[in-house]
Design an enzyme around this catalytic site. Sequence first.
Site, PDB file in Angstrom:
ATOM      1  N   CYS A  21       0.845  -1.190   0.000  1.00  0.00           N
ATOM      2  CA  CYS A  21       0.000   0.000   0.000  1.00  0.00           C
ATOM      3  C   CYS A  21       0.877   1.236   0.000  1.00  0.00           C
ATOM      4  O   CYS A  21       2.110   1.154   0.022  1.00  0.00           O
ATOM      5  CB  CYS A  21      -0.915   0.009   1.225  1.00  0.00           C
ATOM      6  SG  CYS A  21       0.010   0.048   2.787  1.00  0.00           S
ATOM      7  N   CYS A  24       3.403   1.524   2.742  1.00  0.00           N
ATOM      8  CA  CYS A  24       4.689   0.873   2.485  1.00  0.00           C
ATOM      9  C   CYS A  24       5.593   1.790   1.662  1.00  0.00           C
ATOM     10  O   CYS A  24       6.810   1.852   1.895  1.00  0.00           O
ATOM     11  CB  CYS A  24       4.476  -0.443   1.746  1.00  0.00           C
ATOM     12  SG  CYS A  24       3.498  -1.665   2.639  1.00  0.00           S
ATOM     13  N   ASP A 463       7.197  20.567 -33.887  1.00  0.00           N
ATOM     14  CA  ASP A 463       8.464  20.826 -34.556  1.00  0.00           C
ATOM     15  C   ASP A 463       8.752  19.644 -35.471  1.00  0.00           C
ATOM     16  O   ASP A 463       9.283  18.623 -35.052  1.00  0.00           O
ATOM     17  CB  ASP A 463       9.575  21.002 -33.513  1.00  0.00           C
ATOM     18  CG  ASP A 463      10.920  21.265 -34.169  1.00  0.00           C
ATOM     19  OD1 ASP A 463      10.939  21.579 -35.373  1.00  0.00           O
ATOM     20  OD2 ASP A 463      11.942  21.145 -33.489  1.00  0.00           O
TER      21      ASP A 463
END
Length: 587
Positions: A21, A24, A463
């Site tokens: 989770c 952690c 570009d």
Amino acid sequence: MHNTVPIPVQEAVLCVNGMKCAGCVQSVEKALGQMPGVVAASVNLVTAKATISYEPTQASVDELAIALTDLGFPTQVDAPVVQPTEAEVAAAQPETLQRLRQIGVAAVLVLLSAIGHLHQVTGWHIPVLSDLWFHWALATVALLGPGRSMLIDGWQSLWRNMPNMNTLVSLGAVTAYLASDAALLLPQLQWECFFDAPVMIVGLVLLGRTLEEQARGRATAAFQALLNLQPASARQITDMAQQPWVAQTIPIRDVTEGMQLQVLPGDKFPVDGVVCSGQSTANEAMLTGESLPVPKGPGDRVMAGTLNQVNTVAIEATCTGEQTALADIIRCVEAAQARKAPIQRLADRVSGYFVYGVMTLAALTFCFWTAIGTHLWPEILHGADSMLAHHLDPSALPGDHAGLLLGLKLAISVLVVACPCALGLATPTAIVVGTSLGAEHGILIRGGDVLEAAHRLDTIAFDKTGTLTTGNPVVAQYWLSACAPGLGLESPAQLIQWAASLEAHSQHPFATAIEAKATELGLSRLAVSDWYAHPGAGLTGTVEGQHLHLGNLSWLMAQGIEVDPGDRQQTEALTAQGQSVIFLAIQ
């Protein structure tokens, strides 16, 4: 005055396992930040990787990996960005099978528990399945079987002062189990047994984890497609002097600089290199975005992941492994996924305190309802329709045991409801999906922070030399020259049919467009003989007894083929508009 020499800072990626989770994630980042030599650390829950900036004079990546492993998060230095071998893929399958077995066992336990509790709704008592000792056995098997790894990880994380979602699961399941044991062994307490709670907790959490794994798999599928651009193997030429070349297949990771490789038509170039023999064309759209193939001959550079289209060529490897241009792109995508958006940093900070907050809230809930709540609202224990008072008989309970049991049930509910940590999983999953899909479509996003700011864009500047194209040529128009009827061409449809028959053997983007047009017109392909491709120029072959040339104007003129002045003038006009013109000539 002394000049201080700045200490060089390097970056590395660690593969961190065991994270469940966002709590952690916060623990790993905090642990890395406290290690000597670490300047910065960013951890991604979905990809299970930590990107660190460190001073090599004070720490090494191997030492950092060992330190995290000792903290309960098995860690290793990230491997080079290459495709996994068949053996590595096969090694990962047992883990998947183990997860499926756990889900299967948990599902059976949940089903048996649910059937055994039907008497609470229907009043039907099923022999054995409704017995409390049977449900004790189900709960015991659930905790010691499918839920064992969650319990061990949860308590170890709590012992290391880094609680995670497994800690909440463990507290909720074990508390419910022990309270039910007390009720079963001490019937004089008149407590309710809820052995179904540990079974349901383990089953639903495992189901949620499986769904999370599927979400992570979908999130990283696009990134895996990027890895798939690099072939897993290459064909090493053992004797260049021998014709045809003798080649043996080797793993891509065994290719070294200077090695000579054979690349067949339709194969991807395995590494960056230089063509040393042969003529062909390469589709480099995955690097440049340009749909038109690029002619390749001796001395020309080729890039890993690009497609060899026409003829077999030999190349000499110049860059392998992590030095290739494709590997640079993959590293850019990984770095982008590791960069956190502001909203993700906020979610991680909140989630870091989430587990402590839930544990505190559960403890306060227990204390409140045990000591105060039942005295303020005693009717909650007597409400026949109250879900909280279901199966409680307060008149039979000595002292405050009714309030104690109610406090336990509510505290367990708080712990269990908080287990799914979508707060810390949703944001990184969304970022991984966005950056991976962008890379798959040729768009490199610098990071989650850039992706989050993209909604404020109001102008985009491109570009690019020339025109912007879709990358998929289509046949816009076609016509017969004034001299065509005298050469055997009777209709424009026959022109497309002959051209498509020649292009059926080619992988050129123009070939795809011409074949698509022929399919649209319902034209069949004709037999072709003496077919030959001239890289960067055109094709030759014989169709229905006619020797055909299909290619650009300059190539036809170089072959001594005269072009009608009117057709040449129309070609110049179309070229000025950005269109490409292909001629079909009969010689």
